[in-house]
Design an enzyme around this catalytic site. Structure first.
Site, mmCIF file in Angstrom:
data_model
loop_
_atom_site.group_PDB
_atom_site.id
_atom_site.type_symbol
_atom_site.label_atom_id
_atom_site.label_comp_id
_atom_site.label_asym_id
_atom_site.label_seq_id
_atom_site.Cartn_x
_atom_site.Cartn_y
_atom_site.Cartn_z
ATOM 1 N N HIS A 35 -7.924 0.657 -5.833
ATOM 2 C CA HIS A 35 -8.113 -0.169 -4.627
ATOM 3 C C HIS A 35 -8.824 -1.467 -5.037
ATOM 4 O O HIS A 35 -9.989 -1.695 -4.713
ATOM 5 C CB HIS A 35 -8.919 0.603 -3.581
ATOM 6 C CG HIS A 35 -8.798 0.052 -2.194
ATOM 7 N ND1 HIS A 35 -8.021 -1.050 -1.894
ATOM 8 C CD2 HIS A 35 -9.349 0.441 -1.014
ATOM 9 C CE1 HIS A 35 -8.107 -1.301 -0.592
ATOM 10 N NE2 HIS A 35 -8.902 -0.411 -0.039
ATOM 11 N N GLN A 61 -10.632 -3.881 -2.498
ATOM 12 C CA GLN A 61 -11.900 -3.352 -2.009
ATOM 13 C C GLN A 61 -13.025 -3.629 -3.015
ATOM 14 O O GLN A 61 -14.113 -4.073 -2.651
ATOM 15 C CB GLN A 61 -11.771 -1.840 -1.763
ATOM 16 C CG GLN A 61 -13.018 -1.216 -1.207
ATOM 17 C CD GLN A 61 -13.335 -1.683 0.207
ATOM 18 O OE1 GLN A 61 -12.489 -1.625 1.069
ATOM 19 N NE2 GLN A 61 -14.550 -2.142 0.439
ATOM 20 N N ARG A 119 0.876 -1.181 0.000
ATOM 21 C CA ARG A 119 0.000 0.000 0.000
ATOM 22 C C ARG A 119 0.905 1.220 0.000
ATOM 23 O O ARG A 119 1.730 1.400 0.880
ATOM 24 C CB ARG A 119 -0.908 0.034 1.231
ATOM 25 C CG ARG A 119 -1.600 1.391 1.417
ATOM 26 C CD ARG A 119 -2.625 1.405 2.524
ATOM 27 N NE ARG A 119 -3.803 0.655 2.166
ATOM 28 C CZ ARG A 119 -4.997 0.811 2.765
ATOM 29 N NH1 ARG A 119 -5.138 1.695 3.747
ATOM 30 N NH2 ARG A 119 -6.034 0.102 2.393
ATOM 31 N N CYS A 175 -16.561 1.804 1.833
ATOM 32 C CA CYS A 175 -15.353 1.002 2.034
ATOM 33 C C CYS A 175 -14.830 1.109 3.462
ATOM 34 O O CYS A 175 -14.134 0.216 3.931
ATOM 35 C CB CYS A 175 -14.280 1.442 1.051
ATOM 36 S SG CYS A 175 -13.936 3.218 1.129
HETATM 37 N N1 CP Z 1 -11.271 0.029 3.190
HETATM 38 C C1 CP Z 1 -9.982 0.002 3.512
HETATM 39 O O1 CP Z 1 -9.094 -0.233 2.690
HETATM 40 O O2 CP Z 1 -9.710 0.258 4.828
HETATM 41 P P1 CP Z 1 -8.266 0.436 5.449
HETATM 42 O O3 CP Z 1 -7.708 1.739 4.937
HETATM 43 O O4 CP Z 1 -8.512 0.473 6.928
HETATM 44 O O5 CP Z 1 -7.397 -0.706 5.047
HETATM 45 N N1 NVA Z 2 -10.105 6.898 -0.804
HETATM 46 C C1 NVA Z 2 -9.673 6.493 0.518
HETATM 47 C C2 NVA Z 2 -9.950 5.052 0.736
HETATM 48 C C3 NVA Z 2 -9.574 4.508 2.083
HETATM 49 C C4 NVA Z 2 -9.818 3.034 2.182
HETATM 50 C C5 NVA Z 2 -8.188 6.802 0.664
HETATM 51 O O1 NVA Z 2 -7.431 6.558 -0.277
HETATM 52 O O2 NVA Z 2 -7.801 7.299 1.726
#
Ligand code: CP
Ligand code: NVA
Length: 311
Positions: free
Chosen positions: A127, A130, A100, A263
């Site tokens: 993502h 997700q 990530r 999400c």
């Molecule tokens: N939805 C999601 O990716 O959550 P986190 O940022 O907590 O991993």
């Molecule tokens: N769009 C958000 C999603 C978090 C799961 C971010 O990138 O912070």
């Protein structure tokens, strides 16, 4: 296909297979045996995470392996070692790499140099874990994906992009409503429109939230300020995105049996009211739970070379 970097790399059959596998792992978590026995999966997280970090770690553990969390300050990357060298070295010890981070190009560079599968656990652009989870959750709830409209409201960022691409690939009807200047990238729009044309679902891109939620079975939103977005943008985003808040009035314009999805993490009374996310139509916590079988499915499919991919 060695890696999962973005939804648009998958074929419709790949997506169907991932959903079938995830469904199977939900029923029988141990059905894949100990595919990862005596092996590690490094998990590099340069941004915070609750769901992705823990669900992926749990998925590795369920497959018999050991997840190894590594923060950005713990590797030699910050001291000038290249992503390519890091990937080559990691590949000598690891069965797969979960990452990530911010730039998609960093994840692409890692994947090219790594001999083992690389899984995008969220970047500025995508993502995929997700979106696979989200379709699993919708399928579980409605029994089918085709014939349902998913309406996404808010910022056209990473979650919106992966979701619209996945929903179109699955033959769903997709509607995306964002304020001017917050639309998803052109590549996501083109991919979604092309898939909608060939897959039988429709695609609407609008600035009007009411147009998007009309006839929708699913109303979906994400935070207004993503990780990596400058804090200084908060006020401007709040103003621009306020009309896209998912509230009781907007849910009332969707289908009678429409569900709400997010999400997470959520900011109550920003992108969604507390009444909606904590109400009886919310699937947000079902989604969070489904991250585990979805991550297990992705790991399993990549490790057993089951995904064909488009290229
Ligand atoms: N939805 C999601 O990716 O959550 P986190 O940022 O907590 O991993
Ligand atoms: N769009 C958000 C999603 C978090 C799961 C971010 O990138 O912070």
């Amino acid at each position: 296909m060695k890696d999962l970097l973005r939804i648009a790399d998958l074929t419709a059959d790949d997506l169907t297979l991932l959903l079938e596998l995830a469904d199977g792992f939900e029923e029988e978590p141990g059905s894949a045996g100990h595919l990862l026995a005596h092996q590690i999966v490094p998990m590099y997280f340069a941004k915070p995470s609750t769901r992705t970090r823990l669900s992926t770690a749990a998925a590795v553990a369920r497959l018999g392996g050991t997840p190894v969390p590594v923060g950005p300050g713990e590797l030699q990357l910050r001291r000038g070692e290249t992503i390519g060298d890091t990937a080559r070295v990691m590949s000598s010890y690891a069965a797969a790499i979960v990452i990530r981070t911010f730039a998609d190009t960093d994840v692409a560079d890692l994947a090219v140099a790594a001999a083992v599968p690389v899984i995008n656990a969220l970047t500025d652009g995508h993502h995929p874990l997700q979106a696979i989870t989200d379709l699993l959750t919708i399928q579980e709830h409605f029994g089918t994906l085709r014939g349902h409209r998913i309406a996404y409201l808010g910022d056209g960022g990473n979650v919106a992009r992966s979701l619209m691409e996945a929903a179109a690939l699955a033959g769903m009807d997709v509607a995306v409503a964002t304020p001017p200047g917050y639309a998803p990238p052109d590549a996501a729009i083109t991919f979604t429109a092309t898939e909608a044309d060939s897959g039988g679902g429709g695609f609407v891109l609008t600035t009007d939230p009411a147009e998007a939620v009309k006839d929708a079975s699913v109303v979906y939103t994400d935070v207004w300020l993503s990780m990596g977005d400058p804090d200084g943008e908060q006020a401007r985003r709040r103003k621009a995105l306020a009309p896209y808040q998912v509230n009781e009035r907007l849910m009332g314009q969707a289908r009678d049996d429409a569900v709400f999805m997010h999400c997470l993490p959520a900011h109550r009374d920003e992108e969604v009211t507390a009444g909606v996310i904590d109400g009886g139509r919310s699937l947000a916590f079902r989604q969070a739970a489904n991250r585990l079988p979805a991550a297990q499915a992705v790991l399993y499919a990549l490790l057993t070379e089951r995904l064909k991919g488009r290229r």
